[in-house]
Write an enzyme that holds these catalytic residues in place. Sequence first.
Site, mmCIF file in Angstrom:
data_model
loop_
_atom_site.group_PDB
_atom_site.id
_atom_site.type_symbol
_atom_site.label_atom_id
_atom_site.label_comp_id
_atom_site.label_asym_id
_atom_site.label_seq_id
_atom_site.Cartn_x
_atom_site.Cartn_y
_atom_site.Cartn_z
ATOM 1 N N LYS A 163 -66.090 40.513 21.208
ATOM 2 C CA LYS A 163 -67.514 40.151 21.217
ATOM 3 C C LYS A 163 -67.708 38.850 22.004
ATOM 4 O O LYS A 163 -66.731 38.165 22.325
ATOM 5 C CB LYS A 163 -68.010 39.997 19.781
ATOM 6 N N TYR B 290 -72.651 5.970 30.806
ATOM 7 C CA TYR B 290 -73.930 5.766 30.121
ATOM 8 C C TYR B 290 -73.721 5.112 28.760
ATOM 9 O O TYR B 290 -72.794 5.470 28.029
ATOM 10 C CB TYR B 290 -74.640 7.098 29.909
HETATM 11 C C1 LIG Z 1 -65.869 38.059 14.780
HETATM 12 C C2 LIG Z 1 -65.369 39.009 13.751
HETATM 13 C C3 LIG Z 1 -63.990 39.140 13.536
HETATM 14 C C4 LIG Z 1 -62.965 38.263 14.221
HETATM 15 O O1 LIG Z 1 -62.961 37.001 13.626
HETATM 16 P P1 LIG Z 1 -61.933 35.860 14.095
HETATM 17 O O2 LIG Z 1 -62.142 34.758 13.136
HETATM 18 O O3 LIG Z 1 -62.336 35.487 15.476
HETATM 19 O O4 LIG Z 1 -60.594 36.475 14.048
HETATM 20 C C5 LIG Z 1 -63.574 40.091 12.608
HETATM 21 N N1 LIG Z 1 -64.471 40.857 11.936
HETATM 22 C C6 LIG Z 1 -65.788 40.742 12.127
HETATM 23 C C7 LIG Z 1 -66.719 41.603 11.351
HETATM 24 C C8 LIG Z 1 -66.286 39.822 13.042
HETATM 25 O O5 LIG Z 1 -67.604 39.707 13.222
#
Ligand SMILES: *Cc1c(COP(=O)(O)O)cnc(C)c1O
Length: 369
Positions: free
Chosen positions: A35, A261
Site C-alpha cells: 500500500k 534560519y
Molecule cells: C498496513 C497493514 C499491514 C502491514 O503493517 P506493517 O506494520 O507495515 O507491517 C498489515 N495489515 C493491515 C490490515 C494493514 O493495513
Amino acid sequence: MPRPIEALVHADALAHNLGTARRHAPDAKVWAVVKANAYGHGIERAYPGLQAADGFALLDLAEAERVRALGWRGPILLLEGCFEARDLELCSRLNLWHVVHHEAQIDWLATHKTTWPHHVYLKMNSGMNRLGFTPSAFRNAWQRLSGLTQVDEITLMTHLSDADADPASKRGIAHQIETFEAATHDLAGERSLSNSAATLRYAPDRAGVRGDWVRPGIMLYGSSPDFPQHSIAQWDLQPTMTLRSRLIGTQQLQAGDSVGYGSSFTADQPMRIGIVACGYADGYPRHAGTGTPVLVNGVRTRTVGRVSMDMLAVDLTPVREAALGSEVTLWGRGPHGAQLPIDEVAQAAGTIGYELMCAVAPRVPIHAA
Ligand SMILES: *Cc1c(COP(=O)(O)O)cnc(C)c1O
C-alpha cells in the site's frame, strides 16, 4: 546537471527482507503489503524484489491494476475492501480478494453479478476499533457471507494494535488474540493476524499468531517495527531505500557563528560545515534538529541548525577530506559499505520510518539500484 538529490530502491534488500519474514513464519503464506505505493518506494520499482511473495496486499484499486499490469497473476488483497458497490466489478475483472469489514459490503456482494465467486477476508474488530465486525456480530456476518453464491472462500482476519509494544508495558497482543480465538474457534477458513511486528516478535513461537497468511509491510522496507527496542540489524533486515545527495557548498565557522534560519545552532569552536542539496521540500523531516545522524563520504556525522526547504547543513569535523560534490547519505546505503538506518533519522525527528519513506517528495527522482 540536475540537482544532485536522488532516491535508490534496492531490490536485493527487498528480497532479503521478504526472506526474513518467511523465516519467521515458515509454514505461513506471505502477503507483501505494498500500500501507499509500496511505502513510497514505487510499486513498479519494488515489485522485482518482492516477486517471491505469495500475494500483494494494498488499498487502492488503481494500485491493484498496476500490480496486474506488471504481470502478477497470483492473489491480490484489498485491505480496506470495496468503497462502493461498483468496485466489485473490478474485483471480478482482476480477480481481487477483498476485505469485508461492514454490513454494506455484504449487501453489495449480495446483489453483485459475477461469473466466479470471490475470495473474501472477513475482518474482526478485536480491540483496535478501526475497521471490522465486533466479536458478537462476526458470526452472523460469516453466516451471511457463507450463504452467498458470490462468495467462495472466507478467510478470518484481524489486526493488532500493540504488537510492537515494549514487553514491560501493559499493552500487548494477548487480549486481541483471545478475543479472536474465542469468536472464531469453530468457524471454517484460513486465518490472518500478523503485521510486521507480530511476524517478527510472536509468529515464530505461536502458530495461532502466524495463522495461514502473515501481512508484513514495514519490515520488507528495511525499518524495524519496534525500533528502538530492536534495530534492523537485530532483526536481520536491510535498508531498501537510499536517499542521497551531495555537498553544494562549504563554510568555515568561527566560534560564535550560527547556521541557518533562526540561528538555532551556534559553533562553540572553529568548525567546517557542508551544505547539502536536501530540504523539507524533498521529504526530509523539518523536525530533525541539530544532531540528526547523516553520512558524508560514508562517514557518520550530524546535521547542524534548522532544515530549510531545499538545504540542510552538516558538521564536517569528522570528514576532513569532504569537499564540494562529496556524497551525502540522508538514510540507507552509503559508500564503502556504510549504512544509516532510516529508523535513526526518524527517531531524531520524532517520527517513524514509515512516515519518512512515504513522504519522499515527487521532485526527488527515484531509481532502481
Ligand atoms: C498496513 C497493514 C499491514 C502491514 O503493517 P506493517 O506494520 O507495515 O507491517 C498489515 N495489515 C493491515 C490490515 C494493514 O493495513
